[in-house]
Design a protein around this motif. Structure first.
Motif, PDB file in Angstrom:
ATOM      1  N   ASN A  44     -10.243  17.553   0.630  1.00 38.60           N
ATOM      2  CA  ASN A  44      -8.886  17.037   0.553  1.00 38.60           C
ATOM      3  C   ASN A  44      -8.848  15.737  -0.235  1.00 38.60           C
ATOM      4  N   SER A  45      -8.027  15.690  -1.256  1.00 38.76           N
ATOM      5  CA  SER A  45      -7.833  14.453  -2.002  1.00 38.76           C
ATOM      6  C   SER A  45      -6.922  13.536  -1.192  1.00 38.76           C
ATOM      7  N   ASP A  46      -6.883  12.253  -1.573  1.00 35.68           N
ATOM      8  CA  ASP A  46      -5.988  11.313  -0.893  1.00 35.68           C
ATOM      9  C   ASP A  46      -4.546  11.781  -0.993  1.00 35.68           C
ATOM     10  N   TYR A  47      -4.190  12.313  -2.161  1.00 40.72           N
ATOM     11  CA  TYR A  47      -2.818  12.795  -2.351  1.00 40.72           C
ATOM     12  C   TYR A  47      -2.507  13.937  -1.390  1.00 40.72           C
ATOM     13  N   LYS A  48      -3.448  14.885  -1.271  1.00 46.22           N
ATOM     14  CA  LYS A  48      -3.203  16.034  -0.407  1.00 46.22           C
ATOM     15  C   LYS A  48      -3.086  15.624   1.056  1.00 46.22           C
ATOM     16  N   VAL A  49      -3.882  14.649   1.477  1.00 43.75           N
ATOM     17  CA  VAL A  49      -3.804  14.157   2.859  1.00 43.75           C
ATOM     18  C   VAL A  49      -2.421  13.579   3.133  1.00 43.75           C
ATOM     19  N   ARG A  50      -1.926  12.791   2.202  1.00 48.20           N
ATOM     20  CA  ARG A  50      -0.596  12.180   2.379  1.00 48.20           C
ATOM     21  C   ARG A  50       0.504  13.238   2.306  1.00 48.20           C
ATOM     22  N   LEU A  51       0.350  14.179   1.391  1.00 47.81           N
ATOM     23  CA  LEU A  51       1.330  15.256   1.262  1.00 47.81           C
ATOM     24  C   LEU A  51       1.401  16.080   2.547  1.00 47.81           C
ATOM     25  N   THR A  52       0.249  16.422   3.098  1.00 44.87           N
ATOM     26  CA  THR A  52       0.210  17.212   4.325  1.00 44.87           C
ATOM     27  C   THR A  52       0.878  16.471   5.475  1.00 44.87           C
ATOM     28  N   GLU A  53       0.642  15.166   5.551  1.00 46.78           N
ATOM     29  CA  GLU A  53       1.247  14.386   6.635  1.00 46.78           C
ATOM     30  C   GLU A  53       2.767  14.346   6.482  1.00 46.78           C
ATOM     31  N   GLU A 188       6.387   6.507  22.324  1.00 43.53           N
ATOM     32  CA  GLU A 188       7.146   7.411  23.193  1.00 43.53           C
ATOM     33  C   GLU A 188       7.619   8.669  22.471  1.00 43.53           C
ATOM     34  N   VAL A 189       7.537   8.660  21.171  1.00 42.19           N
ATOM     35  CA  VAL A 189       8.059   9.782  20.376  1.00 42.19           C
ATOM     36  C   VAL A 189       6.970  10.852  20.235  1.00 42.19           C
ATOM     37  N   PRO A 190       7.206  12.052  20.748  1.00 43.88           N
ATOM     38  CA  PRO A 190       6.176  13.105  20.744  1.00 43.88           C
ATOM     39  C   PRO A 190       6.052  13.834  19.413  1.00 43.88           C
ATOM     40  N   VAL A 191       5.809  13.068  18.368  1.00 44.30           N
ATOM     41  CA  VAL A 191       5.665  13.643  17.037  1.00 44.30           C
ATOM     42  C   VAL A 191       4.250  13.383  16.544  1.00 44.30           C
ATOM     43  N   VAL A 192       3.582  14.440  16.076  1.00 47.26           N
ATOM     44  CA  VAL A 192       2.216  14.321  15.566  1.00 47.26           C
ATOM     45  C   VAL A 192       2.295  13.934  14.092  1.00 47.26           C
ATOM     46  N   CYS A 193       2.047  12.665  13.820  1.00 46.98           N
ATOM     47  CA  CYS A 193       2.177  12.196  12.438  1.00 46.98           C
ATOM     48  C   CYS A 193       1.615  10.786  12.308  1.00 46.98           C
ATOM     49  N   ASP A 194       0.900  10.555  11.218  1.00 49.06           N
ATOM     50  CA  ASP A 194       0.523   9.196  10.838  1.00 49.06           C
ATOM     51  C   ASP A 194       1.574   8.743   9.834  1.00 49.06           C
ATOM     52  N   GLU A 195       2.592   8.074  10.338  1.00 46.45           N
ATOM     53  CA  GLU A 195       3.735   7.744   9.477  1.00 46.45           C
ATOM     54  C   GLU A 195       3.366   6.811   8.333  1.00 46.45           C
ATOM     55  N   GLN A 196       2.275   6.047   8.473  1.00 48.71           N
ATOM     56  CA  GLN A 196       1.864   5.171   7.380  1.00 48.71           C
ATOM     57  C   GLN A 196       1.471   5.985   6.150  1.00 48.71           C
ATOM     58  N   LEU A 197       0.880   7.148   6.367  1.00 52.91           N
ATOM     59  CA  LEU A 197       0.530   8.020   5.241  1.00 52.91           C
ATOM     60  C   LEU A 197       1.786   8.562   4.565  1.00 52.91           C
ATOM     61  N   VAL A 198       2.833   8.788   5.335  1.00 51.94           N
ATOM     62  CA  VAL A 198       4.104   9.236   4.775  1.00 51.94           C
ATOM     63  C   VAL A 198       4.706   8.116   3.907  1.00 51.94           C
ATOM     64  N   VAL A 199       4.605   6.887   4.406  1.00 55.08           N
ATOM     65  CA  VAL A 199       5.090   5.736   3.637  1.00 55.08           C
ATOM     66  C   VAL A 199       4.313   5.636   2.320  1.00 55.08           C
ATOM     67  N   GLU A 200       3.005   5.819   2.400  1.00 55.47           N
ATOM     68  CA  GLU A 200       2.171   5.736   1.192  1.00 55.47           C
ATOM     69  C   GLU A 200       2.520   6.867   0.217  1.00 55.47           C
ATOM     70  N   TYR A 201       2.846   8.037   0.749  1.00 60.08           N
ATOM     71  CA  TYR A 201       3.214   9.169  -0.119  1.00 60.08           C
ATOM     72  C   TYR A 201       4.475   8.818  -0.922  1.00 60.08           C
ATOM     73  N   TYR A 202       5.492   8.306  -0.250  1.00 59.55           N
ATOM     74  CA  TYR A 202       6.748   8.019  -0.948  1.00 59.55           C
ATOM     75  C   TYR A 202       6.674   6.737  -1.785  1.00 59.55           C
ATOM     76  N   SER A 203       5.685   5.893  -1.525  1.00 58.87           N
ATOM     77  CA  SER A 203       5.564   4.620  -2.257  1.00 58.87           C
ATOM     78  C   SER A 203       4.649   4.720  -3.469  1.00 58.87           C
ATOM     79  N   ARG A 204       4.096   5.906  -3.679  1.00 57.78           N
ATOM     80  CA  ARG A 204       3.110   6.060  -4.753  1.00 57.78           C
ATOM     81  C   ARG A 204       3.736   5.855  -6.140  1.00 57.78           C
TER      82      ARG A 204
END
Length: 204
Positions: A44-53, A188-204
């Protein structure tokens, strides 16, 4: 209309997170992506990890790419951590809270309830799943809809087994109503996600 065209079980396996109660048993039995190469080791590339998240987050809230992108743009303008602001915006959507309250069994059912006009907020019918619920708002099933089978199931606690009631909600299932007491905290939010990776995806 659902924003995810792929079958829910296959999507859950591809993203590594169960999306519906039905998909849980399939996901537990086959906790790897679908297809003949699903078990294979993949680099998995860094891009793919962020995309998947990002795709994981989209799938759990059943959002289109445009909807998630707009939510991120709004979150970026909020003071504090952008990732947590994004989760807060998504979690306080009307369809998300209908799910968390136990009135709906899945995010797909919650969206359908809203779109079909079964839900009201502060005494007014609201048919937009993206409607932002604020602390103090009271949400309930409209009187004319309460005797429908899906709401009878909810009233009797039929959806309660799908997860604990969110601590930021005050819920009265017998009345098919709830109130958002305060903004949710990330833990408290039952969501499986590393939101920082999502931020990095959109900030690229």
């Amino acid at each position: 209309m659902a924003n995810q065209k792929r079958p829910k079980v296959k999507l859950a396996r591809a993203l590594g997170v169960p999306l519906t109660p039905k998909s849980v048993k399939y996901f537990e039995a086959r906790p790897y992506p679908p297809g003949q190469h699903g078990r294979g080791r993949k680099q998995n590339s860094d891009y793919k990890v962020r995309l998947t998240e990002k795709q994981r987050l989209r799938a759990q809230y059943d959002l289109s790419e445009k909807q998630l992108s707009r939510a991120f743009d709004r979150a970026r303008k909020v003071e504090g951590k952008t990732g947590e602001a994004l989760i807060n915006l998504l979690e306080t959507r009307l369809d998300s809270l209908v799910l968390r309250s136990g009135i709906a069994r899945t995010i797909y059912q919650a969206r359908q309830m809203v779109v079909h006009g079964h839900i009201e907020v502060n005494g007014e019918k609201v048919n937009r799943p993206s409607f932002q619920v604020k602390p103090g708002y009271v949400v309930l099933v409209r009187e004319r809809s309460k005797e429908k089978d899906l709401f009878t199931v909810a009233r009797e606690g039929g959806n309660a087994g799908e997860g604990q009631t969110a601590k930021y909600l005050e819920v009265n299932l017998k009345a098919l109503a709830f109130r958002l007491d305060r903004m949710p905290q990330r833990r408290e939010v039952p969501v499986v996600c590393d939101e920082q990776l999502v931020v990095e995806y959109y900030s690229r």
